[in-house]
Every structure is written in C-alpha cells, then in structure tokens.
Design a protein around this motif. Structure first.
Motif, short mmCIF file in Angstrom:
data_model
loop_
_atom_site.label_atom_id
_atom_site.label_comp_id
_atom_site.label_asym_id
_atom_site.label_seq_id
_atom_site.Cartn_x
_atom_site.Cartn_y
_atom_site.Cartn_z
N THR A 45 0.83 -1.21 0.00
CA THR A 45 0.00 0.00 0.00
C THR A 45 0.86 1.26 0.00
O THR A 45 0.49 2.27 -0.60
CB THR A 45 -0.95 0.02 1.22
OG1 THR A 45 -0.18 -0.18 2.42
CG2 THR A 45 -2.00 -1.05 1.12
N TRP A 57 0.30 4.11 -2.75
CA TRP A 57 -0.05 5.48 -2.36
C TRP A 57 1.05 6.46 -2.74
O TRP A 57 0.75 7.64 -3.03
CB TRP A 57 -0.35 5.54 -0.87
CG TRP A 57 -1.68 4.93 -0.53
CD1 TRP A 57 -1.92 3.85 0.26
CD2 TRP A 57 -2.96 5.38 -0.98
NE1 TRP A 57 -3.27 3.58 0.32
CE2 TRP A 57 -3.94 4.51 -0.44
CE3 TRP A 57 -3.39 6.42 -1.81
CZ2 TRP A 57 -5.30 4.65 -0.68
CZ3 TRP A 57 -4.75 6.57 -2.05
CH2 TRP A 57 -5.68 5.69 -1.49
N GLU A 110 -6.53 -2.11 -4.30
CA GLU A 110 -5.51 -2.33 -3.27
C GLU A 110 -6.07 -2.32 -1.85
O GLU A 110 -5.86 -3.25 -1.08
CB GLU A 110 -4.43 -1.25 -3.40
CG GLU A 110 -3.42 -1.20 -2.26
CD GLU A 110 -2.54 -2.43 -2.19
OE1 GLU A 110 -2.05 -2.75 -1.10
OE2 GLU A 110 -2.35 -3.08 -3.24
N TRP A 111 -6.77 -1.26 -1.50
CA TRP A 111 -7.12 -1.06 -0.10
C TRP A 111 -8.04 -2.16 0.43
O TRP A 111 -7.79 -2.72 1.50
CB TRP A 111 -7.77 0.30 0.11
CG TRP A 111 -7.94 0.64 1.56
CD1 TRP A 111 -7.02 1.23 2.37
CD2 TRP A 111 -9.08 0.36 2.37
NE1 TRP A 111 -7.52 1.35 3.65
CE2 TRP A 111 -8.79 0.82 3.67
CE3 TRP A 111 -10.32 -0.23 2.14
CZ2 TRP A 111 -9.68 0.71 4.73
CZ3 TRP A 111 -11.22 -0.35 3.19
CH2 TRP A 111 -10.90 0.12 4.47
#
Length: 433
Positions: free
Chosen positions: A22, A26, A134-135
C-alpha cells in the motif's frame, strides 16, 4: 480457520507485506497529485494558457483517478472474493506500476501537444483502478489474519501506514528536487518529477515479489472448503448491503477529502500566498512522519473505546479546527504552519487508522474484499477527488479574500461523516465469519 493456526509472527508478516504494497501504491497516487498541482500546469499546456485554468484542468485529470477507484474496487473485489486476496493484490499492483511508468516517460506539450495530457489522464485511470483494488484487499487480508486478536484495529492500522509513508516518500522526493542541486532551480520541472515516477514503477515490481511470498487468507480458505465462494461477489454485495456501503462511504468522506486538502492543495495555497514551495512540501513531509505514530495510537484507542467513538473524536476535532487551520497557514512561519499541518493530521489520520477494522467487521468473509473496497472507494470521487477542485475554484487566486472557502469545505465534509457515524452501529468485538 482453514485448517491453519495463525501465530502473531504470521500476522506480522502479512502486516509488513500489505503495508509495503500500500505504501508503494499510495506513493504513486500522491506523486501524481503533486505533479498535477505543481508540474503538469507548466508542462502539458501552452505558455499562453491561463495559469488558473491550467491548474483546474490538471487537477481534473488528478480527479479522474478517484472516479476510477470504485471501478477498481468492483474489478479486484470480484477477483479477490473469487480467486483469493493474494491474487487480486498482485494484479492491482501490476496495473499501478504500468500506469506510473508510462507517466514518467511522457513528453511535454511542446513535443506532442495535448496528447501528452490525454495519455497522462489514461495512465491516471490505470492508477485509480489499481489503487481501487488495493485497499479492500490489503485490509481484508490483514484483518482476516488478525480475526481472533483483540487488537484487530491496531493490526489493521498497519495497512494505513502506507498513506503517511507514501505521502512522506512522494513529498520528500519532490522536495529534494525542488531544493537540490542549488545550481539547477528547474531540476524538479525538467527531470526530477520523471525520476520520481520511475522510482514508483520500480518499487511496484519489488512489491509484487514480496507478495508472491505470502500465504492466502485463512478465512477465505475456509470459505473455499465450505463451497461458499460467491459467483458474482461485487454485484451480490451491492444488492445485499448497498445502504451499509453508502453509509460507510460517507463515514470516512471527511478523512478522504481532508487528507487531500491538507496534503496537496495546502501546498498550492501556501505557494499562492508567497510561502516557499519547498518549505510547504517539507511541512507536509514532517507532519506525515508524525502521522505514522498518530495512526498507531488511534488504532490502539479504537480497540479500547470502539470504532465509532474513535472516529467521531477525530472528526469532531477536525470540525472545530477547520477555520483556525487555514488562518494558521497565513502566519508564513514554518513552525506555526507545521503545527497546523500536524494538528490536521490528528483529524484525518487518526480516523484513518480505524476504518480497516470497522469496514471489515461490517461484511462476511465471502463478500469482504468487495464490500470493504466499495465502501472505501465510493467516497473517493466526491471527497478526495472533488474537494481540491471545489476549493481551488472557490478560492481562485484571491487567497487573502476567499480563504474562508478552504475552511468551509473542510467543515462540510466533517459534518457529513459525523452524521453517517451517528447512524452506523458499533462493531468492536464482533465475530468475523
């Protein structure tokens, strides 16, 4: 749990693997935000273009990534709830790396005209789809490993470290090129931003290798053993839990909007009032570093007092601080500006620590990847994607006159999230099935 006993060591391995992935995603996502605000208006538009118009159009391409995030949540939520968390997370990181790499090689307007901006927008869509998957996968994977722990929110907060560390990484890299070498003041505009994107693409490859070494979620393995895997999870979860998805999305809209206002637009605002760009980036970098510890503390706090109350404390403080925050930026004192950035981090990253456990606890295992991902990313187009554009449009270049709009947009989003949290139920201690 899928025939496997889960040790703390195994939870730590997954926590490290998910947080590294992550962080990379990000970093790529935030990097585009900075570039859209500070670089692209000069690079992808003709010199005759009105600077404010160029900024708004550039920020609009940034916002496209937020619109793509729910699409990514649907696509990868479907993959993750059918084929496994690990599979979904590998493919979304691949997509993110491709999008980031393309941007790093783009020529400017002087070479290919507006085609450069068009390609950047398409690459931004790829980034948005990638981060959209992703999250939900990372939080699902980690919280399912920590399902039996009474420190579930603490473990979930590890995934959230990707945001402050990714922001820290992006702002530090660009800040470095903005100030060094001193003999080349245009280093950032000429080549520095490209190197930053290339670094992101290379890091994505490293993240893929790390995730290949991790094991599948034990709760998902149990769903497979029972033959309960959904045929179309991303559609079924919406049909069964649509109201909960919308409420959860609204419950964190303040964090999503507030974070991008604090981390991206604040640098534009500070530059507009005559504060050095490099110091503006530095204030975000240092406050993001402090935010890492704030995230951990709020994760622990919510394991003690509950998810809703922890988030409401953070957002209540943010609401009270909305207008003072903007006024403190006018001080043009680095120490005072850093204080303002750090206090806003308490509101936006304190709440952020809690949502992995809170969202995961609201859905059963067979729909968890899809449900958490959709709840998270449904807010993105209307919060993080739209808020900087609204503020940039309302404030314009009249920073001294229209400063109130900056604070008002902050306050409006905090109110929306507090109302949603008042409706939602507490999930602390809920069995994850």
């Amino acid at each position: 749990m899928g025939g496997r006993e889960i040790s703390t060591g195994q939870v730590i391995k997954v926590a490290v693997g998910t947080s590294l992935g992550t962080t990379i995603e990000w970093y790529d996502f935030f990097l585009y935000g900075y570039a859209a605000s500070l670089i692209f208006p000069k690079l992808f538009f003709p010199p005759s273009y009105n600077p404010l118009t160029a900024l708004l159009v550039s920020l609009s391409t940034y916002a496209v990534g937020f619109v793509a995030r729910p699409v990514g949540a649907m696509i990868f939520g479907h993959l993750g709830d059918k084929l496994g968390r690990r599979t979904g997370l590998l493919w979304d990181l691949i997509l993110m790396g491709i999008g980031t790499g393309i941007i790093g090689f783009l020529p400017g307007y002087s070479q290919i005209g507006f085609l450069a901006l068009t390609i950047a927008t398409i690459s931004r869509i790829l980034q948005g789809i990638g981060v959209g998957g992703e999250w939900g996968g990372a939080t699902t994977w980690l919280t399912e490993y920590a399902a039996k722990s009474r420190w579930r929110a603490f473990w979930g907060s590890w995934v959230q470290q990707g945001v402050p560390i990714g922001l820290l990484w992006a702002s530090a890299i660009l800040g470095l090129f903005a100030t060094f070498p001193s003999s080349s003041p245009l280093a950032l505009l000429n080549y520095g931003w490209r190197i930053a994107f290339w670094i992101g693409a290379i890091a994505a490859v490293i993240g893929i290798v790390i995730r290949l070494a991790l094991l599948e979620s034990p709760l998902f393995e149990r769903v497979i053993e029972k033959g309960e895997v959904s045929k179309i999870p991303s559609i079924e979860v919406w049909r069964k839990y649509w109201s909960k998805i919308l409420l959860l999305a609204a419950s964190w809209a303040a964090q999503n909007a507030g974070f991008y206002l604090y981390s991206v637009y604040s640098v534009t605002f500070l530059t507009g009032i005559g504060f050095p760009k490099s110091l503006g980036l530095l204030s975000v970098t240092v406050s993001a570093l402090i935010g890492i510890f704030i995230t951990v503390l709020f994760g622990i706090l919510s394991d003690k007092i509950g998810r809703r109350l922890g988030m409401m404390i953070a957002f209540g403080f943010g609401l009270a601080f909305s207008f003072p925050y903007v006024l403190l930026l006018f001080s043009k004192s680095f120490s005072i500006i850093l204080l303002a950035q750090t206090l806003m981090v308490v509101a936006v990253l304190g709440s952020y620590a809690i949502i992995p456990a809170f969202f995961a606890e609201n859905f059963p295992t067979k729909y968890r990847y899809s449900g958490t991902g959709l709840s998270y990313h449904m807010a993105a187009p209307f919060a993080g994607g739209l808020a900087p554009i609204i503020v940039a449009d309302l404030v314009g270049e009249k920073y001294l006159v229209n400063w109130w709009a900056f604070g008002a947009v902050f306050a409006a989003y905090f109110i929306i999230s507090l109302i949603a949290l008042a409706v939602l139920k507490e999930t602390k201690g809920k069995e994850m099935d």
